[in-house]
Design an enzyme around this catalytic site. Structure first.
Site: not given
Ligand code: CAA
Length: 387
Positions: A80, A112, A153, A202, A234, A243, A276, A309
């Site tokens: 992609e 992906c 990521t 996502s 993935h 998860k 990733n 996605s």
């Molecule tokens: N110690 C330990 N854990 C902590 C912490 C600390 N001090 N602070 C936060 N965390 C934990 C949170 O509790 C959370 O855990 P859970 O998900 O188990 O609840 C985790 O860290 C992440 O915290 P947030 O959700 O607050 O993080 P964020 O809002 O910054 O977003 C993300 C994280 C969504 C992965 C972001 O990095 C993102 O958008 N990434 C890109 C999209 C992506 O990867 N999506 C995944 C599925 S899509 C897909 O599979 C296709 C693809 O490849 C894109």
């Protein structure tokens, strides 16, 4: 019945790496959020002389040999992060690997997920033509932008796989279930360099599709969670696999729960250090599982969950073959990762910004003249030049 599956597999990622604890400190985030909450320790940084073609060629060159090159009928290039809206990345690979002109070359895309579709096409082709093989390459650069939530990521790399009959590593079991649904969780408009993403959406869709396909798979195949030695997921970030699996873990007996959790950790090791790589990510997870799990044996069944996605997902299983361990480049992959040059956060930011090129200007990249890998040298008359 004839077996068709993955005979060879190899991974390539560029030679620069960023420590995510350093990134977390720079971004005023807790390091534990990155390393525990998201499950990433390091990420590959992509210099301007690498792209999906160089990474794909550098992965594929490890598995195309004197013996198998003339059996290859088709090159399927899944990405992609393509470099052209018309010409397929597979044609560049054909040239760079000196493969026969009498070969089909094609590029495919669905976030992906595309690499999995490539493997399924390869499986069908080889089933009809058992003395031929198909080269499937999944190559991508995950790029979200500096100081964005997705930054932690990011990553990049390519997985190349040779699909043939009587494969050395694993056989496909022809038990796929799959689904597609129009969702705005992540997409990459062609006029933008970075993805638009709703990361939390996502994650939710990924989990939902896994659960939905798991139930469908069980209905259609009479398998249960205790039938599997492990899963390859993935892994956009390594916590994602946990998860998904946690949703069904209570279906396994206590001993099996320990085994699945151990093997999930084994499947996450390489991705933790790379990040990733979009369509190749699930196959890096498979390679990591086969490289690190202590308890696998031939005949074991592994479940593979592919998610892209947009969204599309597929769940299927494979069976490990007698000599699978000798076919897995575990040490080679570890060495590739450990020899990467560490960059600081400011060096990473500089490299990240120096990716910007356009075809209207003849310009050289930072490629080095005596490199032993394929590199993107720069633009000439609107054409990308490789060596
Ligand atoms: N110690 C330990 N854990 C902590 C912490 C600390 N001090 N602070 C936060 N965390 C934990 C949170 O509790 C959370 O855990 P859970 O998900 O188990 O609840 C985790 O860290 C992440 O915290 P947030 O959700 O607050 O993080 P964020 O809002 O910054 O977003 C993300 C994280 C969504 C992965 C972001 O990095 C993102 O958008 N990434 C890109 C999209 C992506 O990867 N999506 C995944 C599925 S899509 C897909 O599979 C296709 C693809 O490849 C894109």
């Amino acid at each position: 019945m004839m077996t068709v599956g993955i005979d060879k597999i190899a991974f390539y990622t560029p030679n620069y790496v960023l420590d995510l604890v350093e990134l977390a400190k720079d971004r005023n985030d807790e390091p534990d959020k990155y390393t525990i909450g998201i499950g990433q320790d390091k990420q590959t940084v992509v210099p301007n002389f690498e792209d999906v073609v160089t990474m794909g060629a550098n992965a594929a060159s490890q598995i195309v040999t004197h013996e198998n090159r003339d059996t290859i009928d088709t090159i399927i290039f899944a990405t992609e992060s393509g470099i052209d809206n018309s010409k397929s990345g597979a044609i560049y690979i054909q040239k760079l690997l000196n493969l026969s002109e009498f070969v089909r070359t094609i590029e495919i895309k669905q976030a992906c997920y595309a690499g999995t579709f490539g493997l399924m096409q390869a499986r069908d082709y080889v089933t009809l033509h058992p003395d031929r093989s198909v080269l499937v390459i999944a190559s991508d650069i995950a790029r979200y932008g500096l100081s964005t939530p997705g930054e932690v990521t990011q990553g990049a790399g390519a997985v190349a796989m040779l699909v043939s009959s009587s494969p050395k590593i694993l056989a496909f079991n022809n038990d796929s279930v799959y689904m597609s649904r129009d969702v705005a969780d992540f997409w990459r408009p062609i006029d933008r360099e970075e993805a638009i993403v709703d990361g939390h959406l996502s994650t939710t869709i990924y989990k939902e599709m896994f659960l939905s396909l798991w139930h469908r798979y069980k209905e259609q195949t009479n398998n249960e969670l205790n039938s599997f030695a492990g899963f390859a997921f993935h892994l956009p970030y390594t916590k994602m696999g946990k998860k998904a699996l946690d949703q069904i873990m209570d279906e396994a007996n206590p001993k099996q729960q320990i085994k699945l959790a151990d093997n999930l950790r084994a499947s996450q090791i390489f991705s933790r250090d790379v990040g990733n790589l979009y369509t190749g990510s699930v196959y890096l997870s498979l390679l990591s599982l086969l490289s690190h799990a202590k308890n696998l044996k031939s005949g074991d069944k592994i479940a593979i969950f592919s998610y892209g996605s947009g969204a599309e997902a597929e769940l299927y299983s494979v069976t490990l073959q007698d000599e699978f361990l000798t076919g897995i480049p575990a040490e080679k992959t570890r060495q590739l990762l450990s020899k990467r040059k560490k960059v600081s956060v400011s060096e990473y930011e500089h490299i990240f910004s120096s990716q910007r090129f356009n075809s209207h200007e003849d310009k050289k990249t930072d490629a080095s003249e005596n490199a032993t890998t394929v590199q993107f040298l720069g633009w000439q008359n609107g054409e990308r030049i490789y060596q």
